[in-house]
Structure formats: C-alpha cells, structure tokens
Design a protein around this motif. Sequence first.
Motif, PDB file in Angstrom:
ATOM      1  N   ILE A   9       0.850  -1.192   0.000  1.00 32.77           N
ATOM      2  CA  ILE A   9       0.000   0.000   0.000  1.00 32.77           C
ATOM      3  C   ILE A   9       0.885   1.241   0.000  1.00 32.77           C
ATOM      4  O   ILE A   9       1.667   1.463   0.930  1.00 32.77           O
ATOM      5  CB  ILE A   9      -0.920   0.010   1.233  1.00 32.77           C
ATOM      6  CG1 ILE A   9      -1.787  -1.250   1.249  1.00 32.77           C
ATOM      7  CG2 ILE A   9      -1.795   1.265   1.240  1.00 32.77           C
ATOM      8  CD1 ILE A   9      -2.527  -1.464   2.556  1.00 32.77           C
ATOM      9  N   ARG A  10       0.764   2.046  -1.036  1.00 32.17           N
ATOM     10  CA  ARG A  10       1.575   3.253  -1.171  1.00 32.17           C
ATOM     11  C   ARG A  10       0.825   4.434  -0.582  1.00 32.17           C
ATOM     12  O   ARG A  10      -0.265   4.778  -1.025  1.00 32.17           O
ATOM     13  CB  ARG A  10       1.908   3.490  -2.635  1.00 32.17           C
ATOM     14  CG  ARG A  10       2.742   2.374  -3.249  1.00 32.17           C
ATOM     15  CD  ARG A  10       2.748   2.394  -4.754  1.00 32.17           C
ATOM     16  NE  ARG A  10       1.409   2.171  -5.301  1.00 32.17           N
ATOM     17  CZ  ARG A  10       1.158   1.951  -6.586  1.00 32.17           C
ATOM     18  NH1 ARG A  10       2.159   1.911  -7.457  1.00 32.17           N
ATOM     19  NH2 ARG A  10      -0.074   1.759  -7.005  1.00 32.17           N
ATOM     20  N   VAL A  11       1.429   5.049   0.435  1.00 32.24           N
ATOM     21  CA  VAL A  11       0.761   6.114   1.198  1.00 32.24           C
ATOM     22  C   VAL A  11       1.500   7.434   1.033  1.00 32.24           C
ATOM     23  O   VAL A  11       2.735   7.490   1.084  1.00 32.24           O
ATOM     24  CB  VAL A  11       0.700   5.747   2.699  1.00 32.24           C
ATOM     25  CG1 VAL A  11       0.077   6.883   3.503  1.00 32.24           C
ATOM     26  CG2 VAL A  11      -0.082   4.457   2.901  1.00 32.24           C
ATOM     27  N   VAL A  12       0.732   8.501   0.834  1.00 31.80           N
ATOM     28  CA  VAL A  12       1.258   9.858   0.861  1.00 31.80           C
ATOM     29  C   VAL A  12       0.677  10.561   2.084  1.00 31.80           C
ATOM     30  O   VAL A  12      -0.527  10.467   2.349  1.00 31.80           O
ATOM     31  CB  VAL A  12       0.899  10.636  -0.422  1.00 31.80           C
ATOM     32  CG1 VAL A  12       1.272  12.117  -0.279  1.00 31.80           C
ATOM     33  CG2 VAL A  12       1.596  10.027  -1.623  1.00 31.80           C
ATOM     34  N   PRO A  32       4.123  -4.087   8.038  1.00 28.49           N
ATOM     35  CA  PRO A  32       4.362  -4.830   6.790  1.00 28.49           C
ATOM     36  C   PRO A  32       3.317  -4.495   5.726  1.00 28.49           C
ATOM     37  O   PRO A  32       2.125  -4.383   6.020  1.00 28.49           O
ATOM     38  CB  PRO A  32       4.243  -6.291   7.230  1.00 28.49           C
ATOM     39  CG  PRO A  32       4.515  -6.282   8.698  1.00 28.49           C
ATOM     40  CD  PRO A  32       3.966  -4.992   9.202  1.00 28.49           C
ATOM     41  N   GLY A  33       3.791  -4.325   4.504  1.00 30.27           N
ATOM     42  CA  GLY A  33       2.880  -4.108   3.401  1.00 30.27           C
ATOM     43  C   GLY A  33       2.435  -2.671   3.212  1.00 30.27           C
ATOM     44  O   GLY A  33       1.579  -2.398   2.377  1.00 30.27           O
ATOM     45  N   ILE A  34       3.017  -1.746   3.974  1.00 32.87           N
ATOM     46  CA  ILE A  34       2.685  -0.330   3.824  1.00 32.87           C
ATOM     47  C   ILE A  34       3.971   0.447   3.569  1.00 32.87           C
ATOM     48  O   ILE A  34       4.952   0.301   4.306  1.00 32.87           O
ATOM     49  CB  ILE A  34       1.976   0.243   5.067  1.00 32.87           C
ATOM     50  CG1 ILE A  34       0.642  -0.469   5.306  1.00 32.87           C
ATOM     51  CG2 ILE A  34       1.740   1.742   4.913  1.00 32.87           C
ATOM     52  CD1 ILE A  34      -0.106  -0.010   6.538  1.00 32.87           C
ATOM     53  N   THR A  35       3.979   1.270   2.531  1.00 35.04           N
ATOM     54  CA  THR A  35       5.155   2.065   2.191  1.00 35.04           C
ATOM     55  C   THR A  35       4.764   3.532   2.059  1.00 35.04           C
ATOM     56  O   THR A  35       3.836   3.861   1.318  1.00 35.04           O
ATOM     57  CB  THR A  35       5.766   1.608   0.852  1.00 35.04           C
ATOM     58  OG1 THR A  35       6.078   0.212   0.928  1.00 35.04           O
ATOM     59  CG2 THR A  35       7.025   2.399   0.538  1.00 35.04           C
ATOM     60  N   VAL A  36       5.433   4.397   2.791  1.00 29.55           N
ATOM     61  CA  VAL A  36       5.211   5.839   2.663  1.00 29.55           C
ATOM     62  C   VAL A  36       6.045   6.336   1.487  1.00 29.55           C
ATOM     63  O   VAL A  36       7.272   6.265   1.513  1.00 29.55           O
ATOM     64  CB  VAL A  36       5.591   6.592   3.955  1.00 29.55           C
ATOM     65  CG1 VAL A  36       5.445   8.100   3.755  1.00 29.55           C
ATOM     66  CG2 VAL A  36       4.724   6.129   5.118  1.00 29.55           C
ATOM     67  N   VAL A  37       5.380   6.808   0.440  1.00 33.03           N
ATOM     68  CA  VAL A  37       6.080   7.176  -0.789  1.00 33.03           C
ATOM     69  C   VAL A  37       6.217   8.689  -0.964  1.00 33.03           C
ATOM     70  O   VAL A  37       6.842   9.143  -1.928  1.00 33.03           O
ATOM     71  CB  VAL A  37       5.357   6.590  -2.020  1.00 33.03           C
ATOM     72  CG1 VAL A  37       5.396   5.072  -1.977  1.00 33.03           C
ATOM     73  CG2 VAL A  37       3.923   7.102  -2.118  1.00 33.03           C
ATOM     74  N   GLN A  53       4.177  10.300  -8.436  1.00 35.02           N
ATOM     75  CA  GLN A  53       4.247   9.063  -7.672  1.00 35.02           C
ATOM     76  C   GLN A  53       2.872   8.399  -7.534  1.00 35.02           C
ATOM     77  O   GLN A  53       1.943   9.027  -7.043  1.00 35.02           O
ATOM     78  CB  GLN A  53       4.793   9.367  -6.264  1.00 35.02           C
ATOM     79  CG  GLN A  53       4.778   8.204  -5.307  1.00 35.02           C
ATOM     80  CD  GLN A  53       5.705   7.092  -5.752  1.00 35.02           C
ATOM     81  OE1 GLN A  53       6.894   7.290  -5.961  1.00 35.02           O
ATOM     82  NE2 GLN A  53       5.151   5.897  -5.916  1.00 35.02           N
ATOM     83  N   PRO A  54       2.724   7.144  -7.981  1.00 35.37           N
ATOM     84  CA  PRO A  54       1.462   6.437  -7.756  1.00 35.37           C
ATOM     85  C   PRO A  54       1.139   6.372  -6.264  1.00 35.37           C
ATOM     86  O   PRO A  54       2.039   6.192  -5.433  1.00 35.37           O
ATOM     87  CB  PRO A  54       1.728   5.043  -8.327  1.00 35.37           C
ATOM     88  CG  PRO A  54       2.827   5.242  -9.314  1.00 35.37           C
ATOM     89  CD  PRO A  54       3.689   6.324  -8.730  1.00 35.37           C
ATOM     90  N   LEU A  59      -3.200  10.382   3.227  1.00 32.25           N
ATOM     91  CA  LEU A  59      -3.573  10.838   4.565  1.00 32.25           C
ATOM     92  C   LEU A  59      -3.552  12.355   4.545  1.00 32.25           C
ATOM     93  O   LEU A  59      -2.503  12.963   4.331  1.00 32.25           O
ATOM     94  CB  LEU A  59      -2.588  10.327   5.617  1.00 32.25           C
ATOM     95  CG  LEU A  59      -2.463   8.818   5.816  1.00 32.25           C
ATOM     96  CD1 LEU A  59      -1.579   8.528   7.022  1.00 32.25           C
ATOM     97  CD2 LEU A  59      -3.824   8.182   6.012  1.00 32.25           C
ATOM     98  N   LEU A  60      -4.686  12.981   4.775  1.00 27.42           N
ATOM     99  CA  LEU A  60      -4.833  14.422   4.626  1.00 27.42           C
ATOM    100  C   LEU A  60      -5.254  15.084   5.931  1.00 27.42           C
ATOM    101  O   LEU A  60      -6.312  14.768   6.488  1.00 27.42           O
ATOM    102  CB  LEU A  60      -5.868  14.718   3.538  1.00 27.42           C
ATOM    103  CG  LEU A  60      -6.253  16.181   3.308  1.00 27.42           C
ATOM    104  CD1 LEU A  60      -5.049  16.978   2.793  1.00 27.42           C
ATOM    105  CD2 LEU A  60      -7.418  16.274   2.332  1.00 27.42           C
TER     106      LEU A  60
END
Length: 217
Positions: A9-12, A32-37, A53-54, A59-60
């Motif tokens: 999961i790609r998170v901004v 695990p399975g979460i990446t802050v991009v 970046q996809p 998170l806003l």
Amino acid sequence: MNTNVVSSIRVVIADDHRIVRRGLAHILSASPGITVVGEASDYAGITQILREQPCDVLLLDISMPGKDGIEILHLLKKREPMLRIMVLSSHGPEKFAVRALKAGAACYLTKDEAPDELIEAVRVVARGKKYITEGMAESLANHVVDEDDLMPHQTLSDREFQTVRMIASGQTRTEIAQTLSISPKTVSVYRSRVFEKMGIRTNAQLTQYVIKHGLLD
C-alpha cells in the motif's frame, strides 16, 4: 491507480507539521505491506507528488495552510475520483467528519487514535472500502436529525463554513479572496449569507461563536 488488491500500500502523508508527518511515517513504515512514498505540507506539494508518484491512500490533515482540508478534498476528488483519501484531524468527529465524508473522504480519524487503528484504517481504505470508527458512527447517527435541530454552523455550505473560519481567524476580505481564488465581492456575498443563516450581525459575534464551539485550530 491500483486495483482493490495491492501488494504494498503506497501512502502519501499531507500535514503542515513536519513532526506529525515524521511520526505518521514511522508508524506506517513499521507495518508490513505499507510504504510511505511521499510527504507534503500543502496543496501544491500534494499535487506535485501525485503527478510523480502512484498513490493508493492519501492521509490528509483537515487543517492545511492556504486551502483547507475540505477544499483540498473537493479539488482532489474532482481531479482523481478514484483516489482514496483519509482525513486526519485534531478535532472530534462532530466538528468536521460529516463534511469530510460528504466531500469524498473514505475515513475520518482523530489524531489521538491508537496507531493500530490508523494502520487498520489504511488497510481497509486501500481495499476501496470506507472505515468508520465507533465515534464516527455515533457522529453520523447524531447528524441524521431534522434541519431545525442543527447548529447554525451546520447549515452552512463548505465554502461558507470555510469563510467563517477565515473571518474568525482575523483574515481580511482581500486575504480571504486571494486564498479562495475568488473576488472580494464574492467574499462579501458569502459573509452576508453566513450572517443571515446564523443570525449574526458582526464579525466579533461570529468570532465568539467560532471560539465557543471550537471551530478553529
């Protein structure tokens, strides 16, 4: 944009406080399975990251400089309808949650939630679902009332509500117009509507109301 099943999961993270962004990034990256991009501090930063970046989940923060979180929600959902957005706020759900969900948020969390709740919410939202906490469910239930039972500020449109907060924070008509990309005359129109709907006559009365009900950061 990814399908409902993602390998990572790609998170901004969008928040104007660096220490908050760093804390959130630390919590999420340890799961695990979460990446802050990417991280952003304002709307311009968000749009730049999303172009480059996809992203699976954004998170806003509800309180952002310039354009606030509700306006950013509207703009982003118009640009990218499939973008999954979680709103984080220091305010309880009774303040902004209903507005956020109506604007397209998939989740509304307060910043005092446990890290495990945040991680679970990210995973649920990434699957294309909404995440509703117990407090949020209660707030939604309380919102389903007759219009006569609503607080004066709850009858305002998002743009009127935003104008209220900006007036109460001491911004001039010109400053509000520049921030909202509208004319000073339009700001005056919003102000008149607000005063009529809320039964208020002066900026001082408006400010007292906003402070009393905790509508400012």
